[in-house]
Write an enzyme that holds these catalytic residues in place. Structure first.
Site: not given
Ligand code: AMP
Length: 290
Positions: A32-33, A37, A61, A149, A153, A185-186
């Site tokens: 879902a680029l 990305h 995840q 973002k 993580q 964001s996707s």
């Protein structure tokens, strides 16, 4: 662009590139680029050739009741974007390639994984750390690129790379935003139009922190109160957390010094959005990056 579906094939390509003395750059994604990305791809292309992008929606995840089954999957559009960016390889394995029957090893980055996102999403970072270690082992990149973002993580992956002596350098790249400030964001596609409009409150709250820090405010408590105040003015926003943390430990900052993050997690309807502001001390002043 070569589209690679199996672990063995990906390893062969990487081994060949490394043997030829080339610097493999790697951008792991869940597809879902978007332009966020693409910015990681461009950063990789500045330093590396070839550049490998992976698309793998990692079930491990996602918690039970999270959005794994409805996570946006736009493979054809993703391929078109990556072709237009002149990416060399797309690694897009099936789940059974990454988690074959009998798979039983997992990675836990202790400490930092238990706070904030880790507390809100139990098991999330174990799933992330495990898949990133696997992907880095398969692709064997010289450098791997991640977005700020997802600041916690990125920090966990830096720790993973250090703790497991990974060869790959971990590069953390700036946040790409919509013109109105919303971080790409996707998951933004989930937002109803009114929530999409309201979601600019995240970057506005962080802008308010930046302005306060620029004016000399140094109290984490007052900066948190400021974020809460901006968010409270938007009735569609339901705050999950607003914190000022140290950038190394993600523990709450008792004073603004060194490198800190202002972190936000906010619900709009059923959609949870993240955003952050990086504050870095330089000779007594703070440089704030939204
Ligand atoms: P995802 O596909 O959501 O797993 O994200 C893949 C990578 O892209 C992660 O390293 C993210 O942090 C990064 N990324 C996602 N959104 C953005 C953004 N708006 N700006 C920069 N990097 C991003």
């Amino acid at each position: 662009m070569e589209i690679i579906r199996t672990v063995e094939w990906m390893k062969q390509v990487s081994r060949r590139e490394r043997a030829d003395g080339r610097l493999v750059g790697f951008v792991p994604t869940m597809g879902a680029l978007h332009a966020g990305h693409a910015s990681l791809v461009r950063a990789a292309q500045r330093d590396c050739s070839p550049v490998v992008v992976s698309i793998f929606v990692n079930a491990a995840q996602f918690g039970p009741g999270e959005d794994f089954s409805r996570y946006p999957r736009t493979f054809d559009a993703d391929v078109a974007l990556l072709e237009s960016l002149r990416v060399d390889c797309l690694f897009a394995p099936e789940a059974a390639e990454i988690y074959p029957p009998g798979f039983s090893s997992h990675v836990e980055v202790e400490g930092i994984s238990s706070r904030l996102e880790g507390r809100a999403r139990p098991g999330h970072f174990r799933g992330v750390a495990t898949v990133v270690l696997k992907l880095v082992e398969i692709v064997q990149p010289w450098r791997a690129y991640f977005g700020r973002k997802d600041a916690q993580q990125a920090r966990i992956i830096q720790q993973l790379a250090r703790d497991f002596h990974l060869d790959a350098e971990i590069e953390v790249c700036p946040i790409v935003r919509e013109p109105d400030g919303l971080a790409l964001s996707s998951r933004n596609v989930y937002l109803a139009p009114e929530d999409r409009r309201a979601a600019t409150v995240l970057s506005r709250a962080l802008q308010a922190v930046k302005a306060a820090v620029d004016r000399g405010e140094r109290s984490p408590e007052r900066l948190v109160a400021l974020m809460r105040q901006v968010l409270a003015a938007e009735p569609r926003a339901a705050l999950d957390y607003a914190e000022i943390v140290r950038a190394d430990s993600f523990e709450p900052a008792t004073a603004l010094c060194g490198s800190c993050y202002a972190l936000l997690a906010v619900f709009f309807g059923g959609t949870r959005l993240l955003d952050n502001l990086l504050m870095e001390e330089q000779e007594g002043a703070f440089r704030c990056a939204l």
